[in-house]
Scaffold this active site. Structure first.
Site, short mmCIF file in Angstrom:
data_model
loop_
_atom_site.label_atom_id
_atom_site.label_comp_id
_atom_site.label_asym_id
_atom_site.label_seq_id
_atom_site.Cartn_x
_atom_site.Cartn_y
_atom_site.Cartn_z
N CYS A 194 5.21 15.77 -7.89
CA CYS A 194 4.60 15.25 -9.11
C CYS A 194 5.69 14.70 -10.01
O CYS A 194 6.76 15.31 -10.14
CB CYS A 194 3.83 16.37 -9.82
SG CYS A 194 2.99 15.85 -11.32
N LEU A 195 5.40 13.58 -10.65
CA LEU A 195 6.35 13.00 -11.59
C LEU A 195 6.60 13.91 -12.78
O LEU A 195 7.65 13.83 -13.41
CB LEU A 195 5.86 11.63 -12.06
CG LEU A 195 5.71 10.57 -10.95
CD1 LEU A 195 5.12 9.29 -11.53
CD2 LEU A 195 7.02 10.32 -10.25
N HIS A 207 -4.80 16.60 -13.50
CA HIS A 207 -4.07 16.38 -14.76
C HIS A 207 -5.03 16.22 -15.95
O HIS A 207 -4.68 16.57 -17.07
CB HIS A 207 -3.19 15.13 -14.67
CG HIS A 207 -1.93 15.33 -13.91
ND1 HIS A 207 -0.91 16.13 -14.37
CD2 HIS A 207 -1.51 14.82 -12.73
CE1 HIS A 207 0.09 16.11 -13.49
NE2 HIS A 207 -0.25 15.33 -12.49
N GLN A 266 -0.03 12.44 -18.51
CA GLN A 266 1.37 12.54 -18.14
C GLN A 266 2.28 11.70 -19.03
O GLN A 266 3.48 11.95 -19.08
CB GLN A 266 1.58 12.15 -16.67
CG GLN A 266 1.00 13.14 -15.69
CD GLN A 266 1.26 12.69 -14.28
OE1 GLN A 266 0.48 11.93 -13.71
NE2 GLN A 266 2.37 13.13 -13.72
N HIS A 281 -5.25 15.50 -7.01
CA HIS A 281 -4.02 15.79 -7.75
C HIS A 281 -4.04 15.10 -9.11
O HIS A 281 -3.78 15.72 -10.14
CB HIS A 281 -2.81 15.32 -6.93
CG HIS A 281 -1.50 15.48 -7.63
ND1 HIS A 281 -0.59 16.44 -7.27
CD2 HIS A 281 -0.95 14.81 -8.67
CE1 HIS A 281 0.46 16.36 -8.07
NE2 HIS A 281 0.28 15.37 -8.93
N GLU A 282 -4.37 13.80 -9.12
CA GLU A 282 -4.36 13.05 -10.38
C GLU A 282 -5.46 13.54 -11.32
O GLU A 282 -5.23 13.68 -12.53
CB GLU A 282 -4.48 11.55 -10.13
CG GLU A 282 -3.32 10.95 -9.38
CD GLU A 282 -1.95 11.29 -9.96
OE1 GLU A 282 -1.83 11.44 -11.19
OE2 GLU A 282 -1.00 11.41 -9.17
N GLY A 304 0.58 8.10 -7.92
CA GLY A 304 -0.47 8.08 -8.92
C GLY A 304 0.10 8.52 -10.25
O GLY A 304 1.22 9.02 -10.33
#
Length: 173
Positions: free
Chosen positions: A99-100, A145, A51, A141-142, A46
């Protein structure tokens, strides 16, 4: 276009994102395409607009097989704009997350096991889903952000947080 993903420590990741007010625009379509390209290039499960430095309440997630989460079930490809999450019970399940924006690290994170989420798609049509398990984890999670929350902020036991290469067999996903 593949965008640079901001990393933990960048203050832009700590802001609360703004709602999307206009749908069906070329700007929104370009943002979503950039997000898809970036997520695919980095094997993400995701990606949230903050981000990549875009201060809007937009997340994408989903996919069939993901090398970063090889045992995870498929999650439908989803565009979720201005999301709302409602837990359906107090039951939490902990699981490994990466996470990215926090490359190379994993942490053991508690999340609601069952939830309903809703929001708009890219055309401004409202939809809702009731989900559990990995799908519920990815959505939470997404969406974190969008409120300036990174998963390490949710880790409760830092013995289960570290670089993937350093975690021992009884700690790793």
């Amino acid at each position: 276009m593949i965008r640079e993903v901001l990393r933990m420590g960048d203050p832009r990741l700590l802001r609360v994102a703004q709602p999307v007010t206009t749908f069906g625009t070329s700007q929104l379509a370009a943002l979503l395409q950039d997000m898809r390209d970036t997520m695919a290039q980095l094997d993400g499960a995701g990606l949230a607009a903050p981000q990549i430095g875009i201060d809007l309440r937009v997340v994408i997630f989903g996919g069939a097989l993901n090398p970063r989460y090889p045992d995870a079930p498929a999650v439908p490809d989803t565009v979720l704009i201005n999301p709302q999450l409602v837990p359906l019970s107090e039951e939490e399940t902990s699981g490994w997350e990466g996470c990215l924006s926090v490359p190379g690290l994993r942490g053991w994170v508690p999340r609601w096991e069952h939830l309903r989420y809703g929001g708009m798609d890219e055309s401004g049509r409202h939809f809702e889903r009731t989900v559990d398990g990995f799908h519920a984890r990815v959505v939470q999670h997404e969406c974190d952000h969008l409120d300036g929350v990174l998963y390490p902020m949710r880790v409760r036991d830092f013995r289960r947080f570290g670089f993937v290469e350093e975690l021992t067999d009884d700690q790793t996903p």
